[in-house]
Write a protein that holds these residues in place. Sequence first.
Motif, PDB file in Angstrom:
ATOM      1  N   TYR A  62       1.036  -1.238   0.008  1.00  0.00           N
ATOM      2  CA  TYR A  62       0.015  -0.201  -0.220  1.00  0.00           C
ATOM      3  C   TYR A  62       0.817   1.393  -0.114  1.00  0.00           C
ATOM      4  N   ARG A  63       1.874   1.407   1.008  1.00  0.00           N
ATOM      5  CA  ARG A  63       2.645   2.579   0.924  1.00  0.00           C
ATOM      6  C   ARG A  63       3.447   2.590  -0.136  1.00  0.00           C
ATOM      7  N   LYS A  66       1.159   4.141  -2.884  1.00  0.00           N
ATOM      8  CA  LYS A  66       0.761   5.315  -2.533  1.00  0.00           C
ATOM      9  C   LYS A  66       1.836   6.308  -2.931  1.00  0.00           C
ATOM     10  N   ARG A  67       3.220   6.131  -2.718  1.00  0.00           N
ATOM     11  CA  ARG A  67       4.207   6.863  -2.854  1.00  0.00           C
ATOM     12  C   ARG A  67       4.486   6.886  -4.311  1.00  0.00           C
ATOM     13  N   SER A  69       2.479   6.659  -6.759  1.00  0.00           N
ATOM     14  CA  SER A  69       1.194   7.266  -7.395  1.00  0.00           C
ATOM     15  C   SER A  69       1.395   9.092  -7.033  1.00  0.00           C
ATOM     16  N   HIS A  70       1.743   9.109  -5.899  1.00  0.00           N
ATOM     17  CA  HIS A  70       1.916  10.612  -5.734  1.00  0.00           C
ATOM     18  C   HIS A  70       2.972  11.198  -6.332  1.00  0.00           C
ATOM     19  N   GLN A  77      -7.094   4.078  -6.618  1.00  0.00           N
ATOM     20  CA  GLN A  77      -7.977   3.584  -5.373  1.00  0.00           C
ATOM     21  C   GLN A  77      -7.433   2.385  -5.387  1.00  0.00           C
ATOM     22  N   TRP A  96      -6.106   3.790   7.216  1.00  0.00           N
ATOM     23  CA  TRP A  96      -5.712   4.442   5.866  1.00  0.00           C
ATOM     24  C   TRP A  96      -6.814   5.042   5.382  1.00  0.00           C
ATOM     25  N   SER A  97      -8.024   4.562   5.332  1.00  0.00           N
ATOM     26  CA  SER A  97      -9.171   5.080   4.763  1.00  0.00           C
ATOM     27  C   SER A  97      -9.459   6.222   5.420  1.00  0.00           C
ATOM     28  N   ASN A 100      -6.816   8.938   3.744  1.00  0.00           N
ATOM     29  CA  ASN A 100      -6.815   9.076   2.406  1.00  0.00           C
ATOM     30  C   ASN A 100      -8.107   8.811   1.533  1.00  0.00           C
ATOM     31  N   ASP A 102      -8.745   6.366  -0.257  1.00  0.00           N
ATOM     32  CA  ASP A 102      -8.496   5.748  -1.188  1.00  0.00           C
ATOM     33  C   ASP A 102      -8.153   4.096  -1.171  1.00  0.00           C
ATOM     34  N   ILE A 103      -8.460   3.951  -0.158  1.00  0.00           N
ATOM     35  CA  ILE A 103      -8.466   2.208   0.232  1.00  0.00           C
ATOM     36  C   ILE A 103      -9.755   1.751   0.675  1.00  0.00           C
TER      37      ILE A 103
END
Length: 132
Positions: A62-63, A66-67, A69-70, A77, A96-97, A100, A102-103
Amino acid sequence: MHTMCKEGVSTMIKLLLFVIGCYIIAAAVVHVYYYFSSRQQSTKRHYILLDYEQQDSIEWYYRSIKRFSHWMGIPIQITVVNTQPNGDLLQMVDRWSRNNHDIVLNDRVSGISDQAIVIDLSKQDDLCKLPF
């Protein structure tokens, strides 16, 4: 001879300012182009992570997504599918949700769109679908 040196230095300073101005204009053009091109490509990528027996590594995946995509400026998503969610995974995804949005965590796969990227974390071949 002394005035010729002053004229030469003056000309060099003008040339240097011209070169610096060209670099600034080029950088501005690249930033404007990137801004407008990224707004057109803002389609959200949907990753579905099938998490069978991989609960320890789900946070890392996940991290990393996320990193990445950022860094690339791509909205994401993420849906984590786990048939036997334990309390730890449920708490992680819930935390997390809240931060953010997004999860999500599901107990089954349903309504998969054609653009969704389905990754079974227990299969080594599926890991190449990750964006990093």
